[in-house]
Design a protein around this motif. Structure first.
Motif, short mmCIF file in Angstrom:
data_model
loop_
_atom_site.label_atom_id
_atom_site.label_comp_id
_atom_site.label_asym_id
_atom_site.label_seq_id
_atom_site.Cartn_x
_atom_site.Cartn_y
_atom_site.Cartn_z
N HIS A 175 0.86 -1.19 0.00
CA HIS A 175 0.00 0.00 0.00
C HIS A 175 0.90 1.24 0.00
O HIS A 175 2.12 1.13 0.15
CB HIS A 175 -0.96 0.01 1.20
CG HIS A 175 -0.29 -0.19 2.55
ND1 HIS A 175 -1.00 -0.32 3.71
CD2 HIS A 175 1.02 -0.28 2.90
CE1 HIS A 175 -0.17 -0.50 4.72
NE2 HIS A 175 1.06 -0.46 4.26
N SER A 177 0.78 3.50 2.22
CA SER A 177 0.88 4.03 3.59
C SER A 177 2.32 4.17 4.07
O SER A 177 2.60 4.92 5.02
CB SER A 177 0.09 3.14 4.56
OG SER A 177 -1.25 3.01 4.13
N GLN A 180 3.45 7.77 4.30
CA GLN A 180 3.05 8.50 5.52
C GLN A 180 4.20 8.53 6.52
O GLN A 180 4.55 9.57 7.07
CB GLN A 180 1.92 7.76 6.25
CG GLN A 180 0.56 7.85 5.68
CD GLN A 180 -0.44 7.19 6.67
OE1 GLN A 180 -0.22 7.16 7.88
NE2 GLN A 180 -1.54 6.70 6.12
N ARG A 201 0.50 -6.73 -4.79
CA ARG A 201 0.04 -7.80 -3.91
C ARG A 201 0.05 -9.11 -4.67
O ARG A 201 -0.22 -9.14 -5.87
CB ARG A 201 -1.37 -7.50 -3.38
CG ARG A 201 -1.32 -6.38 -2.36
CD ARG A 201 -2.66 -6.12 -1.71
NE ARG A 201 -2.62 -4.77 -1.10
CZ ARG A 201 -3.64 -4.17 -0.54
NH1 ARG A 201 -4.80 -4.78 -0.48
NH2 ARG A 201 -3.51 -2.96 -0.02
N GLN A 215 -2.69 3.35 -5.77
CA GLN A 215 -3.41 3.97 -4.65
C GLN A 215 -3.02 5.44 -4.55
O GLN A 215 -1.99 5.86 -5.08
CB GLN A 215 -3.04 3.29 -3.33
CG GLN A 215 -3.59 1.89 -3.15
CD GLN A 215 -3.35 1.34 -1.76
OE1 GLN A 215 -2.42 1.76 -1.07
NE2 GLN A 215 -4.17 0.40 -1.34
N GLU A 217 -2.60 7.86 -1.24
CA GLU A 217 -2.65 8.00 0.21
C GLU A 217 -2.81 9.49 0.52
O GLU A 217 -2.37 10.34 -0.25
CB GLU A 217 -1.29 7.51 0.75
CG GLU A 217 -1.25 7.27 2.22
CD GLU A 217 -1.84 5.90 2.57
OE1 GLU A 217 -2.11 5.11 1.65
OE2 GLU A 217 -2.02 5.66 3.76
N PHE A 255 -8.18 -0.61 10.98
CA PHE A 255 -6.84 -0.68 10.40
C PHE A 255 -5.85 -0.58 11.57
O PHE A 255 -6.12 0.15 12.53
CB PHE A 255 -6.59 0.48 9.42
CG PHE A 255 -7.54 0.47 8.25
CD1 PHE A 255 -7.35 -0.39 7.18
CD2 PHE A 255 -8.63 1.34 8.22
CE1 PHE A 255 -8.23 -0.41 6.11
CE2 PHE A 255 -9.51 1.33 7.15
CZ PHE A 255 -9.31 0.45 6.09
N PHE A 257 -3.25 1.02 11.91
CA PHE A 257 -2.56 2.31 12.05
C PHE A 257 -3.51 3.50 12.24
O PHE A 257 -3.08 4.65 12.24
CB PHE A 257 -1.65 2.57 10.84
CG PHE A 257 -2.28 2.16 9.51
CD1 PHE A 257 -2.22 0.84 9.09
CD2 PHE A 257 -2.93 3.09 8.73
CE1 PHE A 257 -2.81 0.46 7.88
CE2 PHE A 257 -3.50 2.71 7.52
CZ PHE A 257 -3.44 1.39 7.11
N THR A 258 -4.83 3.24 12.38
CA THR A 258 -5.76 4.34 12.65
C THR A 258 -6.70 3.96 13.80
O THR A 258 -7.03 2.79 13.98
CB THR A 258 -6.61 4.67 11.40
OG1 THR A 258 -7.06 3.46 10.80
CG2 THR A 258 -5.84 5.48 10.39
N GLY A 289 -10.18 3.64 2.55
CA GLY A 289 -10.05 3.38 3.99
C GLY A 289 -9.54 4.66 4.62
O GLY A 289 -8.84 5.45 3.97
N SER A 290 -9.88 4.89 5.89
CA SER A 290 -9.45 6.15 6.51
C SER A 290 -9.49 6.03 8.02
O SER A 290 -9.92 5.00 8.57
CB SER A 290 -10.38 7.28 6.08
OG SER A 290 -11.65 7.09 6.68
N GLY A 291 -9.05 7.07 8.68
CA GLY A 291 -9.14 7.09 10.14
C GLY A 291 -8.24 8.15 10.73
O GLY A 291 -7.53 8.85 10.01
N ALA A 312 -5.73 10.17 8.12
CA ALA A 312 -5.13 9.61 6.90
C ALA A 312 -6.20 8.86 6.14
O ALA A 312 -7.24 8.48 6.70
CB ALA A 312 -3.97 8.69 7.25
N PHE A 313 -5.95 8.68 4.88
CA PHE A 313 -6.86 7.86 4.07
C PHE A 313 -6.09 7.26 2.92
O PHE A 313 -4.97 7.70 2.59
CB PHE A 313 -8.04 8.70 3.53
CG PHE A 313 -7.61 9.88 2.70
CD1 PHE A 313 -7.38 9.74 1.33
CD2 PHE A 313 -7.43 11.14 3.28
CE1 PHE A 313 -6.98 10.84 0.57
CE2 PHE A 313 -7.03 12.23 2.51
CZ PHE A 313 -6.81 12.08 1.16
N GLY A 314 -6.64 6.22 2.35
CA GLY A 314 -6.00 5.60 1.18
C GLY A 314 -7.08 5.09 0.26
O GLY A 314 -8.04 4.46 0.70
#
Ligand code: DAH
Length: 347
Positions: A175, A177, A180, A201, A215, A217, A255, A257-258, A289-291, A312-314
């Motif tokens: 990803h 991320s 970040q 992947r 992606q 981010e 996630f 990390f969030t 995805g986010s948080g 953050a979001f991706g």
């Protein structure tokens, strides 16, 4: 002297000119100030007085002849040139070869649009490596050592040989991320960036999955950044990117990390929320995805989580493109079939 004049007479009479180069040679030899005829006129002074008149007349005749021949040759060459130009060696009635200009790839179009939307609200663009260490891809993002995402079935590991010993600490990022972490490590808040790029992947390629995709981010770290800022930002993005009237919802998720984490769904662009194959008949499709960035992740990068917070979001660029342009097979993006690519001409 008279003999010389006669010889030149014969030479001029026999001269044949078929090209501009030959015409120029003729001019140099007979017409120009440095030519033979001018030279003879200069020698006229040394001809005895009695003969001078007769020789002069002969010489004048020669000069006129040269000029006449030059004029008619010039005309001939000129005519040749214009007919050559007006009769091109191509047949203008043949159909033309179509002028195939390239088009931008749909993923590039969408990536550029995403960047444009976020740049206008103060995000800059950052970049990071695709071959990454376990720490930046997983460890610093709070993935525990035994997290299934690290599994060989999901992640491509890269063997790194140092002094004859191989280690599998390196991998193809799964990803974006990782960027970040790299940003927070080297930059003091405020940090407000988006990070587009390729991710990998270990998936079998099919209409719905690919081993390589894209992606974007996003991260915003500063004092007093809250969940409402995350919502505002993503609402704004959806409004700019998709059709007017598109619904958006935040769905609680997880996630490493969030905390808290949310998945972002929008109403299906294909069926308008009624239910279809794309949205699996739910009317909603997940786009990101986010948080709120986990305080531990902020601390892992040397920033004080008591002072700074952030979100953050991706999101997947293929997914956004699929919804925007109804592309139902992921393989189309990499097959380079011009029948697919040319549909995006002029967008
Ligand atoms: N990295 C996640 C993925 O690939 C997406 C993601 C979720 C990114 C939440 C984030 C985030 O920055 O806060 O599935």
């Amino acid at each position: 002297m008279l003999d010389k004049v006669k010889d030149l007479h014969v030479e001029i009479d026999q001269y044949n000119i078929t090209s501009p180069e030959q015409l120029e040679q003729f001019r140099m030899r007979f017409i120009s100030r440095k030519g033979v005829i001018t030279e003879l006129f200069e020698q006229l002074k040394s001809v005895p007085q009695a003969d001078r008149r007769a020789v002069g007349q002969e010489l004048n005749g020669l000069k006129n002849l040269a000029q006449e021949r030059f004029d008619s040759f010039s005309q001939l060459i000129e005519e040749q040139q214009t007919t050559a130009n007006s009769a091109p060696p191509v047949d203008l009635t043949l159909p033309t070869i179509p002028n195939l200009t390239g088009t931008q790839h749909p993923l590039s179009l969408v990536r550029q649009r995403i960047i444009q939307i976020f740049e206008r609200i103060g995000f800059n663009v950052a970049d990071g490596p695709e071959i990454e260490s376990d720490w930046y891809n997983f460890g610093a993002l709070n993935f525990p050592d035994n997290h299934p995402a690290r599994d060989m079935q999901d992640t491509f590991f890269v063997e790194k040989a140092t002094n004859g010993e191989t280690s599998s600490d390196m991998l193809l990022r799964t990803h974006t991320s990782n960027v970040q972490i790299r940003l927070m490590e080297r930059q003091k808040p405020p940090i407000r960036s988006i990070m587009p790029g390729r991710v990998y992947r270990n998936e079998t390629i099919s209409a719905r999955a690919h081993c390589m995709f894209h992606q974007v981010e996003g991260i915003y770290i500063d004092r007093n950044v809250g969940f409402k800022d995350l919502k505002d930002t993503l609402y704004h993005f959806v409004k700019e990117m998709f059709e007017p009237g598109t619904q958006i919802r935040f769905r609680p998720s997880y996630f490493p990390f969030t905390e808290p984490s949310a998945e972002i769904d929008i109403s299906c662009q294909i069926c308008g929320g009624k239910g279809c194959n794309i949205c699996k008949h739910s009317g909603w499709v997940e786009i990101a995805g986010s948080g709120m960035v986990d305080p531990q992740v902020i601390a892992n990068c040397g920033i004080d989580p008591e002072e700074y917070t952030g979100f953050a979001f991706g999101m997947g660029i293929e997914r956004i493109t699929q919804l925007k342009y109804v592309v139902n097979d992921l393989r189309l993006y990499t097959e380079n079939d011009v029948r697919f690519l040319r549909q995006f001409e002029g967008l």
